[in-house]
Design a protein around this motif. Structure first.
Motif, mmCIF file in Angstrom:
data_model
loop_
_atom_site.group_PDB
_atom_site.id
_atom_site.type_symbol
_atom_site.label_atom_id
_atom_site.label_comp_id
_atom_site.label_asym_id
_atom_site.label_seq_id
_atom_site.Cartn_x
_atom_site.Cartn_y
_atom_site.Cartn_z
ATOM 1 N N TRP A 284 0.817 -1.217 0.000
ATOM 2 C CA TRP A 284 0.000 0.000 0.000
ATOM 3 C C TRP A 284 0.852 1.270 0.000
ATOM 4 O O TRP A 284 0.525 2.235 -0.679
ATOM 5 C CB TRP A 284 -0.921 0.011 1.223
ATOM 6 C CG TRP A 284 -2.082 -0.918 1.119
ATOM 7 C CD1 TRP A 284 -2.238 -2.113 1.766
ATOM 8 C CD2 TRP A 284 -3.267 -0.736 0.340
ATOM 9 N NE1 TRP A 284 -3.440 -2.687 1.425
ATOM 10 C CE2 TRP A 284 -4.097 -1.865 0.562
ATOM 11 C CE3 TRP A 284 -3.707 0.263 -0.518
ATOM 12 C CZ2 TRP A 284 -5.331 -2.009 -0.043
ATOM 13 C CZ3 TRP A 284 -4.946 0.119 -1.131
ATOM 14 C CH2 TRP A 284 -5.749 -1.000 -0.893
ATOM 15 N N SER A 285 1.913 1.275 0.773
ATOM 16 C CA SER A 285 2.724 2.486 0.928
ATOM 17 C C SER A 285 3.352 2.905 -0.398
ATOM 18 O O SER A 285 3.296 4.077 -0.794
ATOM 19 C CB SER A 285 3.810 2.255 1.983
ATOM 20 O OG SER A 285 4.605 3.412 2.136
ATOM 21 N N THR A 286 3.957 1.940 -1.090
ATOM 22 C CA THR A 286 4.588 2.244 -2.379
ATOM 23 C C THR A 286 3.534 2.644 -3.402
ATOM 24 O O THR A 286 3.729 3.583 -4.183
ATOM 25 C CB THR A 286 5.378 1.023 -2.889
ATOM 26 O OG1 THR A 286 6.331 0.630 -1.903
ATOM 27 C CG2 THR A 286 6.105 1.355 -4.180
ATOM 28 N N LEU A 287 2.410 1.924 -3.396
ATOM 29 C CA LEU A 287 1.324 2.248 -4.333
ATOM 30 C C LEU A 287 0.829 3.674 -4.127
ATOM 31 O O LEU A 287 0.583 4.405 -5.090
ATOM 32 C CB LEU A 287 0.168 1.265 -4.145
ATOM 33 C CG LEU A 287 -1.082 1.525 -4.998
ATOM 34 C CD1 LEU A 287 -0.747 1.441 -6.491
ATOM 35 C CD2 LEU A 287 -2.192 0.551 -4.647
ATOM 36 N N SER A 288 0.704 4.082 -2.875
ATOM 37 C CA SER A 288 0.231 5.430 -2.563
ATOM 38 C C SER A 288 1.157 6.487 -3.159
ATOM 39 O O SER A 288 0.710 7.490 -3.712
ATOM 40 C CB SER A 288 0.127 5.608 -1.044
ATOM 41 O OG SER A 288 -0.392 6.880 -0.730
ATOM 42 N N ARG A 289 2.463 6.253 -3.058
ATOM 43 C CA ARG A 289 3.438 7.202 -3.612
ATOM 44 C C ARG A 289 3.359 7.244 -5.129
ATOM 45 O O ARG A 289 3.420 8.315 -5.747
ATOM 46 C CB ARG A 289 4.842 6.818 -3.177
ATOM 47 C CG ARG A 289 5.139 7.075 -1.701
ATOM 48 C CD ARG A 289 6.584 6.787 -1.367
ATOM 49 N NE ARG A 289 7.499 7.608 -2.151
ATOM 50 C CZ ARG A 289 8.826 7.499 -2.096
ATOM 51 N NH1 ARG A 289 9.380 6.593 -1.300
ATOM 52 N NH2 ARG A 289 9.595 8.286 -2.816
ATOM 53 N N ILE A 290 3.226 6.077 -5.743
ATOM 54 C CA ILE A 290 3.153 6.011 -7.202
ATOM 55 C C ILE A 290 1.919 6.739 -7.721
ATOM 56 O O ILE A 290 1.980 7.477 -8.710
ATOM 57 C CB ILE A 290 3.129 4.537 -7.678
ATOM 58 C CG1 ILE A 290 4.478 3.866 -7.399
ATOM 59 C CG2 ILE A 290 2.800 4.455 -9.169
ATOM 60 C CD1 ILE A 290 4.482 2.366 -7.661
ATOM 61 N N LEU A 291 0.790 6.553 -7.035
ATOM 62 C CA LEU A 291 -0.462 7.170 -7.478
ATOM 63 C C LEU A 291 -0.536 8.658 -7.170
ATOM 64 O O LEU A 291 -1.400 9.365 -7.692
ATOM 65 C CB LEU A 291 -1.654 6.460 -6.824
ATOM 66 C CG LEU A 291 -1.889 5.006 -7.255
ATOM 67 C CD1 LEU A 291 -2.993 4.377 -6.425
ATOM 68 C CD2 LEU A 291 -2.217 4.911 -8.741
ATOM 69 N N GLY A 292 0.359 9.145 -6.295
ATOM 70 C CA GLY A 292 0.355 10.568 -5.963
ATOM 71 C C GLY A 292 -0.696 10.951 -4.949
ATOM 72 O O GLY A 292 -1.144 12.098 -4.909
ATOM 73 N N HIS A 293 -1.105 9.990 -4.105
ATOM 74 C CA HIS A 293 -2.085 10.284 -3.059
ATOM 75 C C HIS A 293 -1.413 10.952 -1.863
ATOM 76 O O HIS A 293 -0.209 10.786 -1.635
ATOM 77 C CB HIS A 293 -2.781 9.002 -2.608
ATOM 78 C CG HIS A 293 -3.745 8.458 -3.615
ATOM 79 N ND1 HIS A 293 -4.237 7.177 -3.592
ATOM 80 C CD2 HIS A 293 -4.311 9.047 -4.709
ATOM 81 C CE1 HIS A 293 -5.053 6.989 -4.594
ATOM 82 N NE2 HIS A 293 -5.120 8.105 -5.291
ATOM 83 N N SER A 294 -2.210 11.674 -1.085
ATOM 84 C CA SER A 294 -1.673 12.410 0.065
ATOM 85 C C SER A 294 -1.324 11.493 1.231
ATOM 86 O O SER A 294 -0.528 11.858 2.088
ATOM 87 C CB SER A 294 -2.679 13.468 0.529
ATOM 88 O OG SER A 294 -3.925 12.865 0.858
ATOM 89 N N SER A 295 -1.927 10.310 1.281
ATOM 90 C CA SER A 295 -1.647 9.374 2.374
ATOM 91 C C SER A 295 -2.042 7.960 1.964
ATOM 92 O O SER A 295 -2.791 7.760 1.003
ATOM 93 C CB SER A 295 -2.425 9.766 3.634
ATOM 94 O OG SER A 295 -3.816 9.576 3.435
ATOM 95 N N VAL A 296 -1.541 6.990 2.721
ATOM 96 C CA VAL A 296 -1.886 5.588 2.471
ATOM 97 C C VAL A 296 -3.385 5.374 2.692
ATOM 98 O O VAL A 296 -4.030 4.597 1.982
ATOM 99 C CB VAL A 296 -1.074 4.657 3.395
ATOM 100 C CG1 VAL A 296 -1.532 3.207 3.242
ATOM 101 C CG2 VAL A 296 0.413 4.765 3.081
ATOM 102 N N GLU A 297 -3.948 6.100 3.674
ATOM 103 C CA GLU A 297 -5.372 5.964 3.980
ATOM 104 C C GLU A 297 -6.233 6.344 2.775
ATOM 105 O O GLU A 297 -7.251 5.697 2.500
ATOM 106 C CB GLU A 297 -5.748 6.842 5.185
ATOM 107 C CG GLU A 297 -5.217 6.348 6.526
ATOM 108 C CD GLU A 297 -3.721 6.528 6.693
ATOM 109 O OE1 GLU A 297 -3.138 7.399 5.992
ATOM 110 O OE2 GLU A 297 -3.121 5.784 7.490
ATOM 111 N N VAL A 298 -5.833 7.401 2.075
ATOM 112 C CA VAL A 298 -6.569 7.825 0.885
ATOM 113 C C VAL A 298 -6.555 6.719 -0.167
ATOM 114 O O VAL A 298 -7.576 6.419 -0.802
ATOM 115 C CB VAL A 298 -5.961 9.122 0.298
ATOM 116 C CG1 VAL A 298 -6.568 9.439 -1.066
ATOM 117 C CG2 VAL A 298 -6.173 10.287 1.245
ATOM 118 N N THR A 299 -5.400 6.095 -0.351
ATOM 119 C CA THR A 299 -5.268 4.999 -1.317
ATOM 120 C C THR A 299 -6.144 3.817 -0.929
ATOM 121 O O THR A 299 -6.832 3.229 -1.769
ATOM 122 C CB THR A 299 -3.799 4.543 -1.413
ATOM 123 O OG1 THR A 299 -2.957 5.675 -1.628
ATOM 124 C CG2 THR A 299 -3.605 3.553 -2.558
#
Length: 326
Positions: A284-299
């Protein structure tokens, strides 16, 4: 002397502020549509044209009104009806979805937050209004066969066909938004390391996404092909070398997918990138960064809508018993 509508004046200032913050054209169009419709409603139904006269009840009543009125039954400018012909649309008059109502509420709230922040109004009329939370629709995960069929629908012997095919594969391979891919330049691409710098992001912050070796070979072929036909500064230009419009890509995806009995949209490919990334063991953490989300929770909120079939497939891959020699 014609009376000036203070709300329209402040809205124009608000749009300048949004533009200065680098908001996407899609977001700006959404604001133009929803907030201007609300301003027209206030003037027509309540005679309200000043920001300080807008009350909480006005907004609540409007959100109820939006639910009752049909699609395209009210326009920002009646003169556009002659050009756009909303009465000819197949969905004319149909009920507006809760997702659209939630977007309207969010955009109106953002406008009044701005007015309050800029001290144009003392009290924010949107405070205390319960947020509309539409039920999330499960986004379909396209199967490998469906993706193969979709990609085969493009005629890669033509400039625009090859270009749109590459864009579709880039979204699926990187998870980038269509609006982030359209303005990229050749200097933003690092083929050797499989990295792509996105400068025009939704958040306004630059970020890197990464592409596979297979995508790298596809991209290299496209760049060589592109250089034979145009000297445009863009990686994905129009046939005349100009910056592509997002709606052109959306229309292309819709056209090609329907040719093979599917309905594939750019954001659906981004969604499928995220789901396949998780199914294949991504975190989840890496995916969140790739997608450009503000936090893992948003992802997690955005991509926890796996179907039972998808959950079952992921379970079989990560089952303890299947992966232990016991």
């Amino acid at each position: 002397m014609q009376k000036i509508n203070g709300l329209l004046l402040e809205f124009d200032r608000y749009m300048v502020d949004c533009d200065s913050r680098g908001l996407s054209k899609k977001t700006m169009r959404s604001y133009e549509q929803s907030v201007r419709l609300f301003i027209r409603y206030l003037a027509d139904k309540h005679g309200v044209e000043s920001p300080e006269k807008v009350k909480t009840d006005h907004i609540k009543e409007y959100l109820i009104y939006v639910r009752k009125r049909g699609k395209y039954s009210v326009l920002v400018d009646d003169n556009t009806a002659k050009v756009n012909g909303p009465h000819n649309r197949p969905d004319y008059g149909r009920q507006i979805s809760e997702t659209t109502r939630a977007n309207y509420q969010r955009n109106i709230t953002a406008f009044f937050n701005y007015l309050h922040r800029e001290k144009v109004i003392r009290k924010n009329p949107t405070e205390g209004i319960k947020k509309i939370k539409p039920q999330r629709k499960v986004k379909a995960l396209l199967s490998e066969n469906e993706l193969q069929i979709f990609f085969r629908a493009f005629d890669v012997t033509t400039f625009h066909g090859f270009r749109d095919w590459i864009i579709a594969r880039m979204i699926l391979d990187t998870g980038a938004r269509i609006g982030e891919l359209v303005p990229i330049l050749p200097t933003d691409i690092d083929v050797r390391h499989g990295a792509l710098l996105l400068r025009h992001t939704k958040s306004g912050k630059e970020r890197f996404v990464y592409f596979s070796q297979k995508m790298g070979r596809n991209l290299k072929s496209w760049l060589e092909y592109r250089d034979r036909y145009t000297d445009s500064i863009y990686v994905f230009p129009t046939t005349r070398g100009n910056l592509m419009d997002i709606r052109t890509v959306e229309s292309s995806f819709k056209k090609h997918s329907r040719l093979v009995g599917l309905d594939v949209q750019p954001h659906q490919l981004r969604n499928n990138f995220a789901k396949y990334y998780l199914i294949n063991g991504g975190d989840w953490s890496t995916l969140s960064r790739i997608l450009g989300h503000s936090s893992v929770e948003v992802t997690q909120q955005a991509y926890l809508d796996f179907t039972d079939k998808e959950v079952g497939k992921q379970y079989q891959k990560h089952s303890p018993l299947n992966n232990l020699n016991i």
